[in-house]
Design a protein around this motif. Structure first.
Motif, PDB file in Angstrom:
ATOM      1  N   PHE A 428       0.866  -1.187   0.000  1.00  0.00           N
ATOM      2  CA  PHE A 428       0.000   0.000   0.000  1.00  0.00           C
ATOM      3  C   PHE A 428       0.895   1.227   0.000  1.00  0.00           C
ATOM      4  CE2 PHE A 428       0.671  -1.495   4.327  1.00  0.00           C
ATOM      5  CZ  PHE A 428       1.220  -0.378   4.944  1.00  0.00           C
ATOM      6  N   TRP A 429       0.347   2.322  -0.463  1.00  0.00           N
ATOM      7  CA  TRP A 429       1.058   3.590  -0.393  1.00  0.00           C
ATOM      8  C   TRP A 429       0.221   4.583   0.384  1.00  0.00           C
ATOM      9  CZ3 TRP A 429       0.080   8.586  -2.561  1.00  0.00           C
ATOM     10  CH2 TRP A 429       1.121   9.496  -2.347  1.00  0.00           C
ATOM     11  N   GLY A 430       0.892   5.334   1.269  1.00  0.00           N
ATOM     12  CA  GLY A 430       0.145   6.285   2.089  1.00  0.00           C
ATOM     13  C   GLY A 430      -0.594   5.559   3.197  1.00  0.00           C
ATOM     14  N   PRO A 431      -1.899   5.767   3.313  1.00  0.00           N
ATOM     15  CA  PRO A 431      -2.661   5.114   4.376  1.00  0.00           C
ATOM     16  C   PRO A 431      -2.574   3.594   4.271  1.00  0.00           C
ATOM     17  CG  PRO A 431      -3.950   6.874   3.369  1.00  0.00           C
ATOM     18  CD  PRO A 431      -2.729   6.696   2.518  1.00  0.00           C
ATOM     19  N   PRO A 432      -2.395   2.895   5.398  1.00  0.00           N
ATOM     20  CA  PRO A 432      -2.365   1.428   5.375  1.00  0.00           C
ATOM     21  C   PRO A 432      -3.792   0.886   5.259  1.00  0.00           C
ATOM     22  CG  PRO A 432      -2.142   2.200   7.620  1.00  0.00           C
ATOM     23  CD  PRO A 432      -2.177   3.438   6.747  1.00  0.00           C
ATOM     24  N   VAL A 433      -4.441   1.239   4.176  1.00  0.00           N
ATOM     25  CA  VAL A 433      -5.868   0.955   3.991  1.00  0.00           C
ATOM     26  C   VAL A 433      -6.094   0.515   2.552  1.00  0.00           C
ATOM     27  CG1 VAL A 433      -8.203   1.926   4.031  1.00  0.00           C
ATOM     28  CG2 VAL A 433      -6.519   2.670   5.732  1.00  0.00           C
ATOM     29  N   ARG A 434      -6.860  -0.553   2.379  1.00  0.00           N
ATOM     30  CA  ARG A 434      -7.308  -0.988   1.048  1.00  0.00           C
ATOM     31  C   ARG A 434      -8.794  -1.297   1.134  1.00  0.00           C
ATOM     32  NH1 ARG A 434      -4.442  -2.942  -3.348  1.00  0.00           N
ATOM     33  NH2 ARG A 434      -2.182  -2.609  -3.333  1.00  0.00           N
ATOM     34  N   VAL A 435      -9.568  -0.601   0.334  1.00  0.00           N
ATOM     35  CA  VAL A 435     -11.025  -0.796   0.300  1.00  0.00           C
ATOM     36  C   VAL A 435     -11.420  -1.125  -1.134  1.00  0.00           C
ATOM     37  CG1 VAL A 435     -13.278   0.258   0.682  1.00  0.00           C
ATOM     38  CG2 VAL A 435     -11.366   0.796   2.219  1.00  0.00           C
ATOM     39  N   GLY A 436     -11.957  -2.314  -1.338  1.00  0.00           N
ATOM     40  CA  GLY A 436     -12.382  -2.719  -2.670  1.00  0.00           C
ATOM     41  C   GLY A 436     -11.251  -3.129  -3.587  1.00  0.00           C
ATOM     42  N   ALA A 437     -10.027  -3.216  -3.071  1.00  0.00           N
ATOM     43  CA  ALA A 437      -8.869  -3.577  -3.898  1.00  0.00           C
ATOM     44  C   ALA A 437      -7.854  -4.306  -3.028  1.00  0.00           C
ATOM     45  CB  ALA A 437      -8.243  -2.338  -4.534  1.00  0.00           C
ATOM     46  N   PRO A 438      -8.100  -5.559  -2.676  1.00  0.00           N
ATOM     47  CA  PRO A 438      -7.176  -6.287  -1.797  1.00  0.00           C
ATOM     48  C   PRO A 438      -5.821  -6.480  -2.444  1.00  0.00           C
ATOM     49  CG  PRO A 438      -8.821  -7.772  -2.738  1.00  0.00           C
ATOM     50  CD  PRO A 438      -9.248  -6.390  -3.084  1.00  0.00           C
ATOM     51  N   PRO A 439      -4.760  -6.572  -1.638  1.00  0.00           N
ATOM     52  CA  PRO A 439      -3.428  -6.804  -2.200  1.00  0.00           C
ATOM     53  C   PRO A 439      -3.369  -8.171  -2.876  1.00  0.00           C
ATOM     54  CG  PRO A 439      -3.389  -7.101   0.173  1.00  0.00           C
ATOM     55  CD  PRO A 439      -4.744  -6.560  -0.158  1.00  0.00           C
ATOM     56  N   GLU A 440      -2.489  -8.300  -3.859  1.00  0.00           N
ATOM     57  CA  GLU A 440      -2.441  -9.567  -4.585  1.00  0.00           C
ATOM     58  C   GLU A 440      -1.041  -9.930  -5.039  1.00  0.00           C
ATOM     59  OE1 GLU A 440      -3.286  -9.872  -8.938  1.00  0.00           O
ATOM     60  OE2 GLU A 440      -4.474  -8.058  -8.581  1.00  0.00           O
ATOM     61  N   ILE A 441      -0.840 -11.221  -5.211  1.00  0.00           N
ATOM     62  CA  ILE A 441       0.286 -11.809  -5.928  1.00  0.00           C
ATOM     63  C   ILE A 441      -0.345 -12.673  -7.006  1.00  0.00           C
ATOM     64  CG2 ILE A 441       2.251 -13.373  -5.805  1.00  0.00           C
ATOM     65  CD1 ILE A 441       2.497 -12.536  -2.815  1.00  0.00           C
ATOM     66  N   THR A 442       0.150 -12.577  -8.231  1.00  0.00           N
ATOM     67  CA  THR A 442      -0.498 -13.246  -9.361  1.00  0.00           C
ATOM     68  C   THR A 442       0.377 -14.347  -9.928  1.00  0.00           C
ATOM     69  OG1 THR A 442      -1.545 -11.136  -9.907  1.00  0.00           O
ATOM     70  CG2 THR A 442      -1.662 -12.877 -11.570  1.00  0.00           C
ATOM     71  N   LEU A 443      -0.222 -15.472 -10.244  1.00  0.00           N
ATOM     72  CA  LEU A 443       0.461 -16.549 -10.940  1.00  0.00           C
ATOM     73  C   LEU A 443      -0.184 -16.704 -12.314  1.00  0.00           C
ATOM     74  CD1 LEU A 443       2.608 -18.797 -10.787  1.00  0.00           C
ATOM     75  CD2 LEU A 443       0.763 -20.343 -10.082  1.00  0.00           C
ATOM     76  N   LEU A 444       0.585 -16.374 -13.345  1.00  0.00           N
ATOM     77  CA  LEU A 444       0.102 -16.469 -14.729  1.00  0.00           C
ATOM     78  C   LEU A 444       0.722 -17.703 -15.404  1.00  0.00           C
ATOM     79  CD1 LEU A 444       0.325 -12.767 -15.972  1.00  0.00           C
ATOM     80  CD2 LEU A 444      -1.682 -13.993 -15.143  1.00  0.00           C
ATOM     81  N   GLU A 445      -0.106 -18.477 -16.070  1.00  0.00           N
ATOM     82  CA  GLU A 445       0.364 -19.638 -16.828  1.00  0.00           C
ATOM     83  C   GLU A 445       0.183 -19.369 -18.313  1.00  0.00           C
ATOM     84  OE1 GLU A 445      -0.965 -24.251 -17.381  1.00  0.00           O
ATOM     85  OE2 GLU A 445      -0.619 -23.541 -15.320  1.00  0.00           O
TER      86      GLU A 445
END
Length: 448
Positions: A428-445
């Motif tokens: 996150f940047w700035g406020p330690p807040v995420r609303v409607g956009a959870p953090p993610e790690i993506t695995l693409l095949e």
């Protein structure tokens, strides 16, 4: 200086609006209003001082309270703006109801007067007469009318007292306090849930992506994509360790870190970055700069060298060949647009240097921090661009604003003939807040 002036202006204007809705509309003149005004002024000053002192030794002490209030301030503003229409309708209804209500018939106040004695008592029964109370002018009932000074009316306020909107003060205060309560509960709920999401584990997103020119032997190649980790004053080494652990659990062939890794210098954040040394993949881990690498006090150069020491290869307007199962994939990376117009490894994006002269019969994947860079990537026949930057909006409804600047906010999209995947980022940047956009790690095949 221009950016700082803009921040100060926005903070002042938003806090003035909050004062009108949360203080002026909910209180009457007195100590409570003065105290609440002082609190709001202090919170506004906290944000300004926090931003001004970010790079000073004591700046991190204000980061948590400052950024949390910034998030609460934002959602108070959002909820109050949404409530402006119902608030206006409620005040209008009360005002019209007050105009339509007929004046009540007032019975003259009657008081007991002792019966006179002597000659004045002629015809008297000796009991007390009940007579109209009169004022000095002789008009009945003028001494004690409901609503006169000191006499409460049905609303509990001085009769005839009206607020700026024309509604009776009692009803105006009720509406103002109701609006403030709804906005306050909504803002605290949004920020509370957002903090839990931002500080929690990233979501693992998995997806297959078909590339028309992909050699069938490369089908099944897996890329772990992460962006916007944002190591900074509100994160710790545990943040990096968790991300590395989750990436390693995916057993990817390639790890791609698509910019905005840090919000500080190597001296400040080097220990937080060291777990990246433990990243595991078959064909290596790769990195491209984001805009925040250019915002650090010493620029991106020191982080480029630090990442090399940690076993992560920066792609600075260059490409490498990923050989797998007898086939070859071109993996290219370009610098962020914040690097400026200069070309070469240390400047801004140089697509010709990264993509020119390659075998166009082979599939090419480009790492570029900002989705907007896909316009140029399409001119060079890139099959797939991997980007971050947007955070998916991070705090809804910011996603609506992000879409004005970037062609894709999150997930898959298409720019020209190039497919684009935009990750929401793991930090996150700035406020330690995420609303409607959870953090993610993506695995693409990859699929042929």
């Amino acid at each position: 200086m221009g950016f700082i002036a803009m921040i100060v202006t926005v903070v002042v204007l938003v806090h003035y609006y909050l004062w009108r809705r949360l203080v002026r509309d909910t209180t009457t003149p007195g100590r409570a209003r003065v105290a609440l005004t002082a609190v709001l002024l202090g919170l506004a000053a906290l944000i300004i001082v926090m931003r001004a002192g970010e790079r000073l030794s004591w700046g991190h002490l204000l980061a948590w309270p400052g950024y949390l209030w910034l998030a609460v301030m934002f959602y108070l503003f959002v909820f109050l703006v949404v409530l402006e229409i119902p608030r206006a309708l409620a005040l209008l209804t009360v005002r019209r109801a007050g105009r339509r209500a007929p004046e009540p018939e007032r019975e003259p106040e009657r008081v007991a007067v002792p019966a006179s004695t002597g000659s004045a008592a002629a015809g008297s029964t000796g009991s007390a007469d009940v007579r109209d109370a009169r004022d000095a002018s002789g008009h009945p009932g003028a001494a004690r009318e409901p609503g006169a000074a000191g006499v409460p009316d049905a609303e509990g306020d001085a009769a005839g007292a009206r607020g700026p909107g024309g509604a009776p003060v009692g009803r105006r205060l009720f509406i103002g306090r109701t609006v403030a309560a709804v906005a306050g509960v909504g803002a605290l709920a949004a920020v509370g849930g957002g903090v839990r999401t931002a500080l929690g584990d990233p979501v693992i997103e998995t997806a297959g992506v078909g590339l028309p020119r992909l050699d069938p032997r490369l089908s099944g190649l897996r890329l772990a994509v992460v962006s916007d980790i944002h190591l900074g004053p509100l994160t710790g080494v545990g943040h990096t360790e968790r991300i590395v652990r989750m990436i390693n659990s995916l057993e990817a062939d390639v790890v791609a870190i698509v910019g905005d890794l840090v919000d500080g210098t190597v001296a400040e954040l080097g220990p937080q970055a060291r777990p990246l040394r433990s990243l595991e993949s078959r064909y290596g881990s790769y990195f491209v700069t984001g805009n925040h690498e250019y915002y650090t006090a010493n620029g991106p150069g020191e982080w480029i060298e630090e990442l090399r020491q940690l076993g992560v290869r920066p792609l600075q307007n260059e490409r490498v060949e990923i050989a797998h199962a007898g086939a070859v994939l071109d993996l290219a990376g370009v610098n962020d647009v914040s690097g400026g117009p200069a070309s070469g490894a240390s400047g801004g994006p140089d697509f010709e240097r990264a993509l020119g002269g390659r075998d166009r019969s082979r599939s090419t994947i480009l790492l570029a921090h900002q989705p907007v860079q896909a316009t140029e990537a399409a001119r060079y026949g890139v099959d797939l661009q991997l980007s971050g930057h947007t955070h998916g909006g991070q705090m809804a409804p910011f996603n609506l604003l992000v879409s004005l600047q970037q062609p894709i906010v999150s997930g898959f999209g298409q720019v020209g003939g190039t497919r684009v995947y935009v990750t929401r980022g793991a930090g996150f940047w700035g406020p330690p807040v995420r609303v409607g956009a959870p953090p993610e790690i993506t695995l693409l095949e990859l699929r042929a």
